[in-house]
Design a protein around this motif. Sequence first.
Motif, PDB file in Angstrom:
ATOM      1  N   ARG A  24       0.813  -1.208   0.000  1.00 31.15           N
ATOM      2  CA  ARG A  24       0.000   0.000   0.000  1.00 31.15           C
ATOM      3  C   ARG A  24       0.855   1.270   0.000  1.00 31.15           C
ATOM      4  O   ARG A  24       0.519   2.267   0.626  1.00 31.15           O
ATOM      5  N   LEU A  25       1.965   1.246  -0.709  1.00 33.88           N
ATOM      6  CA  LEU A  25       2.864   2.392  -0.772  1.00 33.88           C
ATOM      7  C   LEU A  25       2.954   3.001  -2.165  1.00 33.88           C
ATOM      8  O   LEU A  25       3.784   3.860  -2.408  1.00 33.88           O
ATOM      9  N   ASP A  26       2.150   2.553  -3.100  1.00 32.69           N
ATOM     10  CA  ASP A  26       2.367   2.946  -4.485  1.00 32.69           C
ATOM     11  C   ASP A  26       1.709   4.254  -4.895  1.00 32.69           C
ATOM     12  O   ASP A  26       2.029   4.803  -5.926  1.00 32.69           O
ATOM     13  N   ARG A  27       0.779   4.767  -4.109  1.00 34.92           N
ATOM     14  CA  ARG A  27       0.071   6.022  -4.414  1.00 34.92           C
ATOM     15  C   ARG A  27      -0.532   6.000  -5.819  1.00 34.92           C
ATOM     16  O   ARG A  27      -0.433   6.955  -6.574  1.00 34.92           O
ATOM     17  N   ARG A  28      -1.077   4.849  -6.174  1.00 33.72           N
ATOM     18  CA  ARG A  28      -1.767   4.626  -7.458  1.00 33.72           C
ATOM     19  C   ARG A  28      -0.827   4.644  -8.665  1.00 33.72           C
ATOM     20  O   ARG A  28      -1.276   4.753  -9.797  1.00 33.72           O
ATOM     21  N   TRP A  29       0.473   4.551  -8.458  1.00 35.05           N
ATOM     22  CA  TRP A  29       1.407   4.530  -9.575  1.00 35.05           C
ATOM     23  C   TRP A  29       1.279   3.252 -10.389  1.00 35.05           C
ATOM     24  O   TRP A  29       1.516   3.250 -11.590  1.00 35.05           O
ATOM     25  N   HIS A  30       0.911   2.165  -9.741  1.00 34.26           N
ATOM     26  CA  HIS A  30       0.751   0.909 -10.463  1.00 34.26           C
ATOM     27  C   HIS A  30      -0.379   1.034 -11.486  1.00 34.26           C
ATOM     28  O   HIS A  30      -0.223   0.630 -12.643  1.00 34.26           O
ATOM     29  N   LEU A  31      -1.465   1.622 -11.074  1.00 34.29           N
ATOM     30  CA  LEU A  31      -2.595   1.822 -11.984  1.00 34.29           C
ATOM     31  C   LEU A  31      -2.235   2.800 -13.097  1.00 34.29           C
ATOM     32  O   LEU A  31      -2.501   2.548 -14.275  1.00 34.29           O
ATOM     33  N   ARG A  32      -1.609   3.905 -12.749  1.00 30.89           N
ATOM     34  CA  ARG A  32      -1.266   4.925 -13.748  1.00 30.89           C
ATOM     35  C   ARG A  32      -0.265   4.414 -14.776  1.00 30.89           C
ATOM     36  O   ARG A  32      -0.457   4.584 -15.978  1.00 30.89           O
ATOM     37  N   SER A  33       0.811   3.815 -14.294  1.00 29.48           N
ATOM     38  CA  SER A  33       1.808   3.302 -15.240  1.00 29.48           C
ATOM     39  C   SER A  33       1.258   2.114 -16.011  1.00 29.48           C
ATOM     40  O   SER A  33       1.579   1.931 -17.184  1.00 29.48           O
ATOM     41  N   GLY A  34       0.409   1.317 -15.378  1.00 29.94           N
ATOM     42  CA  GLY A  34      -0.220   0.200 -16.083  1.00 29.94           C
ATOM     43  C   GLY A  34      -1.145   0.672 -17.190  1.00 29.94           C
ATOM     44  O   GLY A  34      -1.179   0.089 -18.278  1.00 29.94           O
ATOM     45  N   LEU A  35      -1.909   1.728 -16.939  1.00 28.01           N
ATOM     46  CA  LEU A  35      -2.786   2.272 -17.970  1.00 28.01           C
ATOM     47  C   LEU A  35      -1.990   2.909 -19.106  1.00 28.01           C
ATOM     48  O   LEU A  35      -2.355   2.771 -20.279  1.00 28.01           O
ATOM     49  N   ALA A  36      -0.907   3.590 -18.772  1.00 35.60           N
ATOM     50  CA  ALA A  36      -0.050   4.157 -19.817  1.00 35.60           C
ATOM     51  C   ALA A  36       0.537   3.039 -20.679  1.00 35.60           C
ATOM     52  O   ALA A  36       0.571   3.138 -21.909  1.00 35.60           O
TER      53      ALA A  36
END
Length: 182
Positions: free
Chosen positions: A159-171
Amino acid sequence: MELRRANTTKRLGIPEKERIWVFTAVGMTVLILIVGIGGMLHMSAASLHSRSFEHTYKNYGSNARLALFFVLAYYVLSLLIKQRIWGRMEIMKKGVVILLRIVRKWHTPAAILAIGLIVLHAAAVFVYGFTFNFSNVSGLLALIVLLPVPVSGLFRYKRLDRRWHLRSGLAFAVLFLIHAFL
């Protein structure tokens, strides 16, 4: 020994019920990479630039595409569940929830296998001969954007990603779709 195992578990952050599938996927991916790269190393230079080898590396990409569609299905189904369209279609919503549970369980192992196939596909493209055309450049951009996705996925477990996984995954998904279909 138990203390060392507990520290490893805390560092990885992978839930225990998912750990066996994640490590199995890592093992299978390593095996696929060893066999694929080993096969390329044992080929002659003439066969590395043949039409049949081109089909081989395109097959790696096609298999990665199938795994990525499964991985991306998690986000599509999650978004679908959050919509307020389920008024009279409660039975359908239950089916989507069941499907979402299955896709969520296999999201990480499928992503690990897909990344391995993508690495193998990219290595084969460079061995075959990288040319600066739209397909190769868009694939290279997608590969570069893919690099932070698994790292942020590990942070996601803690729970440390600050939604970066979703953002970079969508990109990555957008660049991947451009590479795959244009």
